[in-house]
Every structure is written in C-alpha cells, then in structure tokens.
Design a protein around this motif. Structure first.
Motif, short mmCIF file in Angstrom:
data_model
loop_
_atom_site.label_atom_id
_atom_site.label_comp_id
_atom_site.label_asym_id
_atom_site.label_seq_id
_atom_site.Cartn_x
_atom_site.Cartn_y
_atom_site.Cartn_z
N GLY A 274 -15.67 1.17 12.88
CA GLY A 274 -15.55 1.68 11.52
C GLY A 274 -15.01 0.64 10.55
O GLY A 274 -14.37 -0.34 10.95
N PRO A 275 -15.24 0.85 9.25
CA PRO A 275 -14.85 -0.14 8.24
C PRO A 275 -13.39 -0.07 7.80
O PRO A 275 -12.92 -0.94 7.07
N LEU A 276 -12.65 0.98 8.23
CA LEU A 276 -11.29 1.15 7.73
C LEU A 276 -10.34 0.12 8.33
O LEU A 276 -10.30 -0.07 9.54
N VAL B 237 -6.57 -0.08 8.48
CA VAL B 237 -5.41 0.77 8.20
C VAL B 237 -4.28 -0.03 7.53
O VAL B 237 -3.58 0.49 6.66
N GLY B 238 -4.11 -1.29 7.90
CA GLY B 238 -3.03 -2.09 7.33
C GLY B 238 -3.42 -2.86 6.09
O GLY B 238 -2.63 -3.63 5.57
N GLY B 239 -4.63 -2.64 5.58
CA GLY B 239 -5.13 -3.41 4.44
C GLY B 239 -4.66 -2.91 3.09
O GLY B 239 -3.83 -2.00 2.99
N ASP B 240 -5.20 -3.53 2.04
CA ASP B 240 -4.84 -3.18 0.67
C ASP B 240 -5.02 -1.69 0.43
O ASP B 240 -6.12 -1.16 0.66
N PRO B 241 -3.99 -1.00 -0.06
CA PRO B 241 -4.09 0.46 -0.18
C PRO B 241 -5.23 0.92 -1.06
O PRO B 241 -5.96 1.86 -0.70
N ALA B 242 -5.41 0.30 -2.23
CA ALA B 242 -6.45 0.76 -3.15
C ALA B 242 -7.83 0.62 -2.52
O ALA B 242 -8.65 1.55 -2.59
N ARG B 243 -8.09 -0.51 -1.91
CA ARG B 243 -9.40 -0.73 -1.29
C ARG B 243 -9.61 0.20 -0.10
O ARG B 243 -10.68 0.81 0.05
N GLN B 244 -8.59 0.37 0.73
CA GLN B 244 -8.75 1.20 1.93
C GLN B 244 -8.82 2.68 1.59
O GLN B 244 -9.41 3.46 2.33
N ARG B 245 -8.24 3.09 0.47
CA ARG B 245 -8.41 4.47 0.04
C ARG B 245 -9.89 4.76 -0.23
O ARG B 245 -10.40 5.83 0.13
N GLU B 246 -10.56 3.82 -0.86
CA GLU B 246 -11.99 4.00 -1.13
C GLU B 246 -12.77 4.11 0.18
O GLU B 246 -13.65 4.97 0.32
N VAL B 247 -12.44 3.24 1.12
CA VAL B 247 -13.13 3.25 2.42
C VAL B 247 -12.86 4.56 3.15
O VAL B 247 -13.78 5.20 3.68
N PHE B 248 -11.61 4.97 3.17
CA PHE B 248 -11.21 6.19 3.86
C PHE B 248 -11.94 7.40 3.27
O PHE B 248 -12.48 8.25 4.01
N ARG C 280 -14.74 7.42 1.53
CA ARG C 280 -16.18 7.34 1.80
C ARG C 280 -16.49 7.77 3.23
O ARG C 280 -17.46 8.49 3.49
N MET C 281 -15.65 7.33 4.17
CA MET C 281 -15.87 7.69 5.57
C MET C 281 -15.82 9.19 5.80
O MET C 281 -16.63 9.75 6.53
#
Length: 302
Positions: free
Chosen positions: A16-18, A20-31, A33-34
């Motif tokens: 998966g593309p998430l 978890v420890g990455g940039d919050p704003a970017r990972q919120r978008e990924v989360f 979308r998933m």
C-alpha cells in the motif's frame, strides 16, 4: 478461511501507498483515498451533522429503524482519518446490528494534540446523553478502531470520573492504548505486521502527546483505573504491533472487575474486520460483535 486469503490481505497492506510516519498532510490524503475509494452500498445513508458542536457523520441503513446508537471513533493514530474513512466498517456494523452509527470527526494532531480529541469525544457523548435522556443510556454503545478504540476507552474513564452515566457497552477494535510503546509486541511482531513499524508509530505518538506524559491514563488507557466501566469486547489480530495493547487493556479491565471479552484472531493483521467481505475471519469477528451488542444494548432503551 484459507491461507491464500490471509496472504492476499497481507500483500495488500505491504504494497500500500501509506507511509504512517510520513508528512501528516500528504499521508492524510493517501489514507483518505485508500479508505474511500470503494463505493459504499447504495442503501447506506450518510448525514453530516453536529453533536455538542463537534462535527459528526450519521451512518444508517435505508429502511432500517435503529435499535440503538453506536458512538463511533475512527482510527488513524490521532493524525489521519475521519468519520468518512471509517464508514465502510461502520456501515457494515450498522447493518448487522440494526443500529445507527454516529461517527465523531474529532480534531487531529499534530495541529490539535491531546486533550483535543478527548474533549471532542466528551462533548459528543454529553450531547448524545442529552438526546437519549441522561438517565437512560441503555441504547448507547461506544465503538472505536485503533486510536479511536484508545479514545473510546479514555472517554469512558473520563465520563466515569465526571459521574456521567455509562453507556451499555464498548467495542474496541485493535486498540492503540499504550503511547509509551512499551508492549512486547512492538518488537516481537515487527516481522509479521504488514502495516506499521515501531519507528513510524513513535512519530505519530509524539504528534498526539505534544508535551503531555505518554503514560497519562487518558492517553494510554492500559495504565488507567477501569473500574466501573461497562462490558467491553476487545478484538485484535495476532499479526499486529498493537497486539499487547489489546491484551494488556483486557487484563487491566479484568483486574478492575469490568466484564471483558478478549478475542485474538490468529494470522490476521490490524483491523482485519474491515475486510469481512474477503476474509472469513473478519466476518466471524463481526458476527461476534453483533451478538455482543445485541445482548448489551437495550432496544428502545427500556
């Protein structure tokens, strides 16, 4: 179910593309979308609302008269997620139990660290008690996924401290309940957990704690006095870093004379229940949730 089904789910998580420890704003978008890419069944009704001035999403099934209310808290390590990202699992539980879900869009860290999420949870719960009658909480259960399960537990502890009426029950899916990250499974399950790493979880824990003590019982309910809480059903998979959070939370509840049922399903990952359509273990777990809630929540509040 089959080994092939479990392996397929494991591969889905690992690829998966998430981050978890990455940039919050970017990972919120990924989360987001998933978890929202698959359409919900046509009879699922989503209604944005506010409860105690907190935004919520009411989730129901068209044509079904609710027999109770599930106050729901989504997962995402207090940093990701929303009421909408949990709507797939929440609507499945609503359908099985014939209950209405009110999913709380609590404020997220790091912009809003502890106790913002707990304050929102408490405001929503107070307002829901007012709607159903403060002397009659028998039609309410609290449900949480991952961080939301930790938040649901903290809400129950805080409500007890404030002498608020307890709901009928609590259902905790894979609770994230120890932000000191001291559970043995944080290291012993690293090879089999397909979703998380200890380093990534540690990043998100710092976001939520802010300057607070991670061992604060309202941050890490494994250290709380749980006496007086309602009956709890705690479910986890054996292939997750947070396994010991579930096991120790159940042990704490049992030691404090709380009626508690712990169900650990072997060979499955974090929040496997969300994949009940493809995984027999997920369907079996949700059948247990349905049985538990039907026994605990009184239809009509009588």
């Amino acid at each position: 179910m089959s080994k092939e089904q479990r392996e397929a789910l494991d591969t889905l998580f690992r690829n998966g593309p998430l981050d978890v420890g990455g940039d919050p704003a970017r990972q919120r978008e990924v989360f987001t979308r998933m978890l929202t890419s698959r359409p919900l069944p046509e009879d699922v009704v989503l209604t944005p609302a506010r409860l105690g001035e907190v935004p919520v999403l009411e989730i129901g099934i068209d044509g079904v008269t609710p027999e109770g209310t599930l106050l729901w808290f989504h997962g995402g390590f207090y940093v990701f997620g929303s009421a909408r990202t949990s709507a797939g699992l929440a609507s499945d539980v609503a359908r099985r139990t014939r209950m209405k879900v009110i999913s709380v869009d609590y404020r997220l860290a790091p912009e809003y660290p502890f106790p913002a999420a707990l304050d929102d949870a408490l405001a929503a719960y107070r307002a829901l008690l007012g709607e159903t009658g403060s002397g009659n909480p028998a039609r309410i259960a609290v449900v949480g996924e991952s961080a939301g399960a930790g938040l649901a537990t903290a809400l129950l502890v805080r409500a007890r401290e404030l002498s608020l009426p307890m709901p009928a029950a609590g259902v905790l899916f894979s609770p994230y309940a120890d932000l000191t990250l001291s559970g043995a499974s944080m290291t012993t399950k690293t090879a089999v957990d397909p979703s998380f790493t200890p380093d990534a979880v540690a990043v998100r824990a710092k976001d939520y704690m802010g300057v607070a003590d991670p061992a604060d019982p309202l941050i890490s309910p494994v250290f709380a006095n749980l006496r007086g809480l309602p009956a709890l059903l705690i479910q986890a998979g054996s292939n997750e870093l947070l396994l010991d959070d579930a096991v120790r939370l159940a042990a704490r509840a049992a030691a404090d004379d709380v009626p508690v049922t712990l169900e650990v399903t072997p060979g499955v990952p974090h929040l496997f229940q969300a994949f009940a359509a493809m995984l027999g273990e997920g369907d079996a777990a949700l059948r247990q949730v349905t049985k538990f809630l039907h026994a605990a929540v009184t239809p009509g509040g009588s």
